[in-house]
Design a protein around this motif. Structure first.
Motif, PDB file in Angstrom:
ATOM      1  N   ASP A   1     110.330  34.071  16.968  1.00  0.00           N
ATOM      2  CA  ASP A   1     110.681  34.821  18.214  1.00  0.00           C
ATOM      3  C   ASP A   1     112.097  35.556  18.228  1.00  0.00           C
ATOM      4  O   ASP A   1     112.720  35.240  19.160  1.00  0.00           O
ATOM      5  N   ASN A   2     112.192  35.820  16.838  1.00  0.00           N
ATOM      6  CA  ASN A   2     113.849  36.389  16.809  1.00  0.00           C
ATOM      7  C   ASN A   2     114.874  35.581  17.180  1.00  0.00           C
ATOM      8  O   ASN A   2     115.876  35.799  17.650  1.00  0.00           O
ATOM      9  N   MET A   3     114.629  34.129  17.106  1.00  0.00           N
ATOM     10  CA  MET A   3     115.728  33.185  17.499  1.00  0.00           C
ATOM     11  C   MET A   3     116.818  33.030  16.774  1.00  0.00           C
ATOM     12  O   MET A   3     117.940  33.022  17.157  1.00  0.00           O
ATOM     13  N   GLY A   4     116.826  33.779  15.451  1.00  0.00           N
ATOM     14  CA  GLY A   4     118.267  33.477  14.507  1.00  0.00           C
ATOM     15  C   GLY A   4     118.458  32.103  14.092  1.00  0.00           C
ATOM     16  O   GLY A   4     117.930  31.185  14.454  1.00  0.00           O
ATOM     17  N   THR A   5     119.076  32.115  13.046  1.00  0.00           N
ATOM     18  CA  THR A   5     119.651  30.776  12.439  1.00  0.00           C
ATOM     19  C   THR A   5     120.149  29.829  13.196  1.00  0.00           C
ATOM     20  O   THR A   5     119.664  28.552  13.313  1.00  0.00           O
ATOM     21  N   PHE A   6     121.153  30.154  14.221  1.00  0.00           N
ATOM     22  CA  PHE A   6     121.956  28.994  14.944  1.00  0.00           C
ATOM     23  C   PHE A   6     121.334  28.673  15.618  1.00  0.00           C
ATOM     24  O   PHE A   6     121.835  27.776  16.746  1.00  0.00           O
ATOM     25  N   ARG A   7     119.963  28.742  16.133  1.00  0.00           N
ATOM     26  CA  ARG A   7     119.411  28.284  17.408  1.00  0.00           C
ATOM     27  C   ARG A   7     118.210  27.540  16.836  1.00  0.00           C
ATOM     28  O   ARG A   7     117.318  26.936  17.580  1.00  0.00           O
ATOM     29  N   THR A   8     118.143  27.265  15.618  1.00  0.00           N
ATOM     30  CA  THR A   8     116.968  26.533  14.826  1.00  0.00           C
ATOM     31  C   THR A   8     117.020  25.209  14.867  1.00  0.00           C
ATOM     32  O   THR A   8     116.048  24.500  14.411  1.00  0.00           O
ATOM     33  N   TYR A   9     118.228  24.634  15.093  1.00  0.00           N
ATOM     34  CA  TYR A   9     118.487  23.218  14.862  1.00  0.00           C
ATOM     35  C   TYR A   9     117.366  22.167  15.575  1.00  0.00           C
ATOM     36  O   TYR A   9     116.764  22.486  16.674  1.00  0.00           O
ATOM     37  N   THR A  10     117.183  21.134  14.773  1.00  0.00           N
ATOM     38  CA  THR A  10     116.719  20.003  15.407  1.00  0.00           C
ATOM     39  C   THR A  10     117.375  19.211  16.374  1.00  0.00           C
ATOM     40  O   THR A  10     117.298  18.790  17.405  1.00  0.00           O
ATOM     41  N   VAL A  11     118.772  18.693  15.826  1.00  0.00           N
ATOM     42  CA  VAL A  11     119.698  18.189  16.580  1.00  0.00           C
ATOM     43  C   VAL A  11     120.877  18.896  16.597  1.00  0.00           C
ATOM     44  O   VAL A  11     121.574  19.237  15.417  1.00  0.00           O
ATOM     45  N   LYS A  12     121.778  19.074  17.755  1.00  0.00           N
ATOM     46  CA  LYS A  12     123.066  19.844  17.823  1.00  0.00           C
ATOM     47  C   LYS A  12     123.864  18.962  18.365  1.00  0.00           C
ATOM     48  O   LYS A  12     123.637  18.572  19.667  1.00  0.00           O
ATOM     49  N   VAL A  13     124.931  18.623  17.571  1.00  0.00           N
ATOM     50  CA  VAL A  13     126.010  17.717  18.208  1.00  0.00           C
ATOM     51  C   VAL A  13     127.204  18.262  18.583  1.00  0.00           C
ATOM     52  O   VAL A  13     127.980  18.800  17.830  1.00  0.00           O
ATOM     53  N   GLU A  14     127.402  18.533  19.941  1.00  0.00           N
ATOM     54  CA  GLU A  14     128.726  19.156  20.232  1.00  0.00           C
ATOM     55  C   GLU A  14     129.795  18.142  20.769  1.00  0.00           C
ATOM     56  O   GLU A  14     130.876  18.300  20.877  1.00  0.00           O
TER      57      GLU A  14
ATOM     58  N   TRP B   1     111.628  18.337  14.544  1.00  0.00           N
ATOM     59  CA  TRP B   1     111.392  19.756  15.215  1.00  0.00           C
ATOM     60  C   TRP B   1     111.033  20.691  14.417  1.00  0.00           C
ATOM     61  O   TRP B   1     111.509  20.620  13.108  1.00  0.00           O
ATOM     62  N   GLY B   2     110.583  21.961  14.524  1.00  0.00           N
ATOM     63  CA  GLY B   2     110.157  22.937  13.518  1.00  0.00           C
ATOM     64  C   GLY B   2     110.535  24.312  13.859  1.00  0.00           C
ATOM     65  O   GLY B   2     109.635  25.137  13.516  1.00  0.00           O
ATOM     66  N   ASP B   3     111.695  24.656  14.599  1.00  0.00           N
ATOM     67  CA  ASP B   3     112.174  26.109  14.811  1.00  0.00           C
ATOM     68  C   ASP B   3     112.439  26.673  13.712  1.00  0.00           C
ATOM     69  O   ASP B   3     113.101  25.916  12.526  1.00  0.00           O
ATOM     70  N   TYR B   4     112.466  27.842  13.434  1.00  0.00           N
ATOM     71  CA  TYR B   4     113.119  28.820  12.414  1.00  0.00           C
ATOM     72  C   TYR B   4     113.475  30.089  12.868  1.00  0.00           C
ATOM     73  O   TYR B   4     113.092  30.368  13.946  1.00  0.00           O
ATOM     74  N   ALA B   5     114.187  30.825  12.150  1.00  0.00           N
ATOM     75  CA  ALA B   5     114.967  32.088  12.394  1.00  0.00           C
ATOM     76  C   ALA B   5     114.236  33.330  12.822  1.00  0.00           C
ATOM     77  O   ALA B   5     114.254  33.804  13.677  1.00  0.00           O
TER      78      ALA B   5
ATOM     79  N   ARG C   1     123.258   6.467  12.418  1.00  0.00           N
ATOM     80  CA  ARG C   1     123.237   5.481  11.458  1.00  0.00           C
ATOM     81  C   ARG C   1     121.730   5.217  11.347  1.00  0.00           C
ATOM     82  O   ARG C   1     120.859   4.869  12.243  1.00  0.00           O
ATOM     83  N   ASN C   2     121.270   5.181   9.893  1.00  0.00           N
ATOM     84  CA  ASN C   2     119.861   4.694   9.945  1.00  0.00           C
ATOM     85  C   ASN C   2     118.751   5.498  10.477  1.00  0.00           C
ATOM     86  O   ASN C   2     118.043   4.839  10.997  1.00  0.00           O
ATOM     87  N   LEU C   3     118.944   6.728  10.140  1.00  0.00           N
ATOM     88  CA  LEU C   3     117.717   7.668  10.762  1.00  0.00           C
ATOM     89  C   LEU C   3     117.665   8.753   9.968  1.00  0.00           C
ATOM     90  O   LEU C   3     118.480   9.117   9.163  1.00  0.00           O
ATOM     91  N   THR C   4     116.677   9.505  10.334  1.00  0.00           N
ATOM     92  CA  THR C   4     116.391  10.831   9.729  1.00  0.00           C
ATOM     93  C   THR C   4     116.224  11.979  10.688  1.00  0.00           C
ATOM     94  O   THR C   4     116.015  11.914  11.830  1.00  0.00           O
ATOM     95  N   ILE C   5     116.685  13.197  10.287  1.00  0.00           N
ATOM     96  CA  ILE C   5     116.688  14.312  11.091  1.00  0.00           C
ATOM     97  C   ILE C   5     116.268  15.431  10.213  1.00  0.00           C
ATOM     98  O   ILE C   5     116.791  15.701   9.024  1.00  0.00           O
ATOM     99  N   GLU C   6     114.896  16.062  10.675  1.00  0.00           N
ATOM    100  CA  GLU C   6     114.203  17.002   9.889  1.00  0.00           C
ATOM    101  C   GLU C   6     113.985  18.002  10.678  1.00  0.00           C
ATOM    102  O   GLU C   6     113.612  18.124  11.907  1.00  0.00           O
ATOM    103  N   ASN C   7     114.009  19.286   9.949  1.00  0.00           N
ATOM    104  CA  ASN C   7     113.376  20.475  10.222  1.00  0.00           C
ATOM    105  C   ASN C   7     112.052  20.720   9.572  1.00  0.00           C
ATOM    106  O   ASN C   7     112.128  20.835   8.267  1.00  0.00           O
ATOM    107  N   SER C   8     110.991  20.748  10.615  1.00  0.00           N
ATOM    108  CA  SER C   8     109.708  20.656   9.770  1.00  0.00           C
ATOM    109  C   SER C   8     108.935  22.036   9.525  1.00  0.00           C
ATOM    110  O   SER C   8     107.434  21.820   9.531  1.00  0.00           O
TER     111      SER C   8
END
Length: 302
Positions: A81-94, A74-78, A101-108
């Protein structure tokens, strides 16, 4: 959905050959607060989605086909739209007790400022043979007192690309700096014994990168240790930075043991960092010690 309809093994495939075509949809097929283990198989492909794994998802393994084959992007950034750093994640794990295992998580998003790939909040999370790709703020370990294990992972970025308050052991990982800046920016609370431990890691850099610091304290009691790591010549002689605040030198918990390579020169390291003893290094690199010293489930040993 009736409990009997939930599966213990789920397959996700973008081409429609599995149970679901997106990871987000697959989460709906996992029973909340399970007392059994579920495996989610992610077949090769690029999953272009912003994913939140909620707190009621537990005891799950997300199994990719390989870090080069299964990519969540995914490609969000701070500043978008004034998103801010903490909403830019591609994957958020709560959720807790989750393995990737055996995968890539990227911010594009590219070099556009803060843009998080992985944001963790849950406890007892494991990442094995995964890649995390981005630029500034690639991996945010956001759970205060939570415990994370990164095994044989690749993490790249520009500035503060591993940051946050969690306790995390990075074991046999590659930390790749794409620009002159800082690797870590821990914000460890003073009530938590250990923040980041980089153990047997390889510190590499892109061509032309020649001035990288091991870390700077995002908050005063930042805790980061490098043990038995191979450091390229891009690591500056001082090693650590005080974030332009001399008071941080009184509280930050930084240290090394067994560093080797062109960036491992000790003579010019800052005087406020610790040269660990063999026993201290052994304690900090032992998961049974550092993970049971954190709040939460006191008996978890990865």
């Amino acid at each position: 959905m009736d409990g009997a309809e939930y599966k213990r093994e789920i397959t996700v495939a973008p081409d429609g050959s599995g149970d679901y075509t997106t990871l987000t949809d697959a989460l709906e097929g996992i029973r909340a607060y399970m007392d059994y283990r579920v495996t989610v198989n992610l077949r090769p492909g690029v999953y272009r989605e912003k994913v939140v794994i909620p707190s009621w998802i537990e005891n799950v393994e997300f199994l990719g086909a390989g870090a080069d084959s299964t990519v969540i992007s995914w490609g969000d950034y701070a500043s978008l739209d004034n998103m801010g750093t903490f909403r830019t994640y591609t994957v958020k794990v709560e959720g807790c007790d989750i393995t990737f295992r055996n995968l890539t998580i990227e911010n594009s998003a590219g070099e556009v400022g803060q843009a998080v790939a992985l944001h963790t909040e849950g406890d007892r999370l494991k990442f094995d043979n995964c890649s995390f790709r981005g630029n500034q703020d690639t991996v945010f370990t956001g759970g205060r007192g939570s415990r994370l294990l990164f095994d044989n992972c690749y993490i790249e970025g520009t500035t503060d690309y591993i940051f946050g308050p969690s306790t995390a052991l990075f074991r046999d990982c590659t930390l790749h700096s794409k620009r002159n800046s800082y690797i870590t920016a821990a914000s460890t609370p003073d009530t938590v014994m250990t923040g980041y431990v980089m153990y047997r890691c390889r510190l590499t850099a892109a061509d032309g990168v020649d001035k990288v610091y091991l870390g700077r304290p995002w908050r005063p009691y930042a805790s980061t240790y490098f043990i038995d790591c191979e450091m390229g010549g891009h690591i500056v002689a001082a090693g650590w930075h005080n974030w332009r605040n001399p008071d941080n030198e009184k509280t930050a918990r930084y240290g090394e043991y067994g560093s080797r390579g062109a960036g491992a020169e000790k003579a010019d390291r800052v005087g406020w960092a610790t040269a660990l003893s063999p026993s201290e290094a052994a304690r900090l690199s032992d998961p049974a010690v550092i993970f049971t010293s954190a709040p939460g489930c006191m008996h978890w040993v990865p």
